[in-house]
Structure formats: C-alpha cells, structure tokens
Design a protein around this motif. Sequence first.
Motif, PDB file in Angstrom:
ATOM      1  N   SER A 194       0.825  -1.210   0.000  1.00  0.00           N
ATOM      2  CA  SER A 194       0.000   0.000   0.000  1.00  0.00           C
ATOM      3  C   SER A 194       0.861   1.263   0.000  1.00  0.00           C
ATOM      4  O   SER A 194       0.458   2.298  -0.515  1.00  0.00           O
ATOM      5  CB  SER A 194      -0.928   0.003   1.216  1.00  0.00           C
ATOM      6  OG  SER A 194      -0.176  -0.139   2.424  1.00  0.00           O
ATOM      7  N   SER A 195       2.056   1.176   0.577  1.00  0.00           N
ATOM      8  CA  SER A 195       2.963   2.327   0.624  1.00  0.00           C
ATOM      9  C   SER A 195       4.121   2.116  -0.346  1.00  0.00           C
ATOM     10  O   SER A 195       4.779   1.064  -0.321  1.00  0.00           O
ATOM     11  CB  SER A 195       3.512   2.518   2.041  1.00  0.00           C
ATOM     12  OG  SER A 195       4.557   3.473   2.041  1.00  0.00           O
ATOM     13  N   PHE A 196       4.382   3.107  -1.205  1.00  0.00           N
ATOM     14  CA  PHE A 196       5.498   3.008  -2.141  1.00  0.00           C
ATOM     15  C   PHE A 196       6.829   2.966  -1.396  1.00  0.00           C
ATOM     16  O   PHE A 196       7.820   2.426  -1.908  1.00  0.00           O
ATOM     17  CB  PHE A 196       5.481   4.193  -3.118  1.00  0.00           C
ATOM     18  CG  PHE A 196       6.393   4.009  -4.306  1.00  0.00           C
ATOM     19  CD1 PHE A 196       6.010   3.215  -5.370  1.00  0.00           C
ATOM     20  CD2 PHE A 196       7.634   4.620  -4.345  1.00  0.00           C
ATOM     21  CE1 PHE A 196       6.845   3.029  -6.466  1.00  0.00           C
ATOM     22  CE2 PHE A 196       8.480   4.446  -5.426  1.00  0.00           C
ATOM     23  CZ  PHE A 196       8.081   3.652  -6.496  1.00  0.00           C
ATOM     24  N   GLU A 197       6.873   3.508  -0.191  1.00  0.00           N
ATOM     25  CA  GLU A 197       8.102   3.505   0.597  1.00  0.00           C
ATOM     26  C   GLU A 197       8.553   2.077   0.920  1.00  0.00           C
ATOM     27  O   GLU A 197       9.751   1.824   1.055  1.00  0.00           O
ATOM     28  CB  GLU A 197       7.902   4.294   1.890  1.00  0.00           C
ATOM     29  CG  GLU A 197       7.731   5.789   1.676  1.00  0.00           C
ATOM     30  CD  GLU A 197       7.523   6.545   2.971  1.00  0.00           C
ATOM     31  OE1 GLU A 197       7.394   5.877   4.033  1.00  0.00           O
ATOM     32  OE2 GLU A 197       7.500   7.785   2.937  1.00  0.00           O
ATOM     33  N   ILE A 198       7.605   1.156   1.057  1.00  0.00           N
ATOM     34  CA  ILE A 198       7.961  -0.241   1.323  1.00  0.00           C
ATOM     35  C   ILE A 198       8.686  -0.824   0.110  1.00  0.00           C
ATOM     36  O   ILE A 198       9.702  -1.520   0.245  1.00  0.00           O
ATOM     37  CB  ILE A 198       6.706  -1.061   1.660  1.00  0.00           C
ATOM     38  CG1 ILE A 198       6.053  -0.525   2.946  1.00  0.00           C
ATOM     39  CG2 ILE A 198       7.052  -2.541   1.801  1.00  0.00           C
ATOM     40  CD1 ILE A 198       4.740  -1.195   3.280  1.00  0.00           C
ATOM     41  N   GLN A 199       8.150  -0.520  -1.085  1.00  0.00           N
ATOM     42  CA  GLN A 199       8.838  -0.950  -2.302  1.00  0.00           C
ATOM     43  C   GLN A 199      10.261  -0.396  -2.352  1.00  0.00           C
ATOM     44  O   GLN A 199      11.219  -1.131  -2.637  1.00  0.00           O
ATOM     45  CB  GLN A 199       8.087  -0.456  -3.538  1.00  0.00           C
ATOM     46  CG  GLN A 199       6.835  -1.196  -3.902  1.00  0.00           C
ATOM     47  CD  GLN A 199       6.394  -0.827  -5.293  1.00  0.00           C
ATOM     48  OE1 GLN A 199       7.139  -0.988  -6.266  1.00  0.00           O
ATOM     49  NE2 GLN A 199       5.175  -0.309  -5.403  1.00  0.00           N
TER      50      GLN A 199
END
Length: 278
Positions: A194-199
């Motif tokens: 859900s969060s691009f930061e995790i990617q």
Amino acid sequence: MDSAILSKHPSVAWVSSKELSDRVDSFVYKWDILENDKLFSNNKEFFELEELLLENHRGKGIAFNGSNIEGVPILKVRNLSNYGIQFEGVDLIAKEEAKKNEKFQALKGDVLLAVTGEGSLGKVDLYLEDFPTNVDGHVCILRPKKDRLDSGYLKAFIQSYYGQVFIRKYTIGSTGQTELYSKDINKIRIFIPSSFEIQEYIGDKVRKANTLRNEAKNLREAAYKLFNKHINLEYQSSSHNGFNVRRKKPLVIKVSPDNLGDRLTANSYNLKYLAMTD
C-alpha cells in the motif's frame, strides 16, 4: 466446482473449466502453479505487470564486432547472473550500430530478464550503469513506471520463489528451446504494498547489494595486482575500453619438455601457472 489439488507428488489436480486457458497442457496445472495462482488472485493489492511497465520488449541480436574497437557492450544471457551483471567476457558492437538500435538499449534502472534457454531462462538482473548498453534478442528489457513500481523491488520479486513459479508457468517450448514471450510476462501478477516507501526500502536493499558486490570485485582485482607485483609477475589484463572482452582466438603456448609434469592437461600449462614456476 473450484480447482482442487488431489496430490502433490505426483502432481494431480482437478481443474475447473473456468480456469482453463488457451494453453491446455498438464504442466500449466501443476500443484505449485495452481497454488501460486490462487495466492495471487482475488486481492486488490495484486496487479498484472502490464499495468506497471512502460517497456516490455526483447533486445536485438547485433553482430559481434570484435574486441579491438571503440564499441558499446551488448549483453547476452550469459552476462546475467541473478547477482549482478557480468561484464567479464562481454561482446562489443560498433557505436554506429548501437546508435541505430537505441530502442534496444538498457537504461539505468531497467530490469533485464533472460527469456530463452533451459537453465538460463528466468535469470534477472538490475541495470545500474551510466553508460549505454545494448541487449540481444534473448534478453527482455522491463522498464517500470517510476510512480507505480520500484525496479529493485521488481527484480527481487521476479527472482523470488513466487516470481519464478510464474516464469515456469508461462515458459513454453521443449528441452533446449524454451521461450518466455513479452505478452506472457505482462500476465505475471505482483504484490504491490500500500505504501510506495515499502517498495523503495526493498529496492534499496537490492541496489545496495549490487554496489557491495561491485566493490568486492574491485578489491579482488586490486589484490591480484598487488600480489602479482610483489612476486614480480606482470599483470595481464584482457580489457578494452574498460571492459573485459572475450578472446576469440585460443591461447597457444609452446612448452619446453623440462616443464612437463605428470599432468598432461592443457590447463596445467596456462601461461599464468608457468610464470609462477619460473
């Protein structure tokens, strides 16, 4: 009735007619592939790669021009390793040819996937260089939409168990003639947090690992040079234009009978070994 796995070893499954596709062969319906399909379905956080890629196409085979030219490297399946692109033994093509085929050049951040050949198909690496590099027709260029998919994350997923199951599902052909087509790569489903930061967090780990591997190679090279210098051996490099190039002619050495031992194999009389025993 939904599909059901009756046995894993041997793989036996009851397949619902709604899950049958235009490819009706038993391999597509092995238990691990069915389980993978079920896991990656019916969830709003799973997307097909077609929605997330700007580019998904193969490179182009261009004639190898030799090592004594001012050329551009062209990457082949053998240059992919899953753990960083290997420029040792890279072929070079003329700059004019590379410029005419810019569509088939990898850009920094592209994911390069081997798409032909049993044992090699499915190898994947992240291209992080600043210089232009072409790829041949057995390597596919995957270029993510930067606002949707981190390239390091994509590389990690394709290399994972789940990504490789999808690769096996969509691979076609017989032994030695296996192929993976771009239209099928588009069907691969990937989990998007859900969060691009995790990617980015995962992608940064992949990029860092690549950097550390390159540093390790440079340190090893420096160690070889230092070792050779201190035992008075001339360090011989096969590089050209900054790349290690493949030698097309075999190395032939005339060996004195005085240097013959009890091992009559050509590798025992490599020039580097003879120099160390002089």
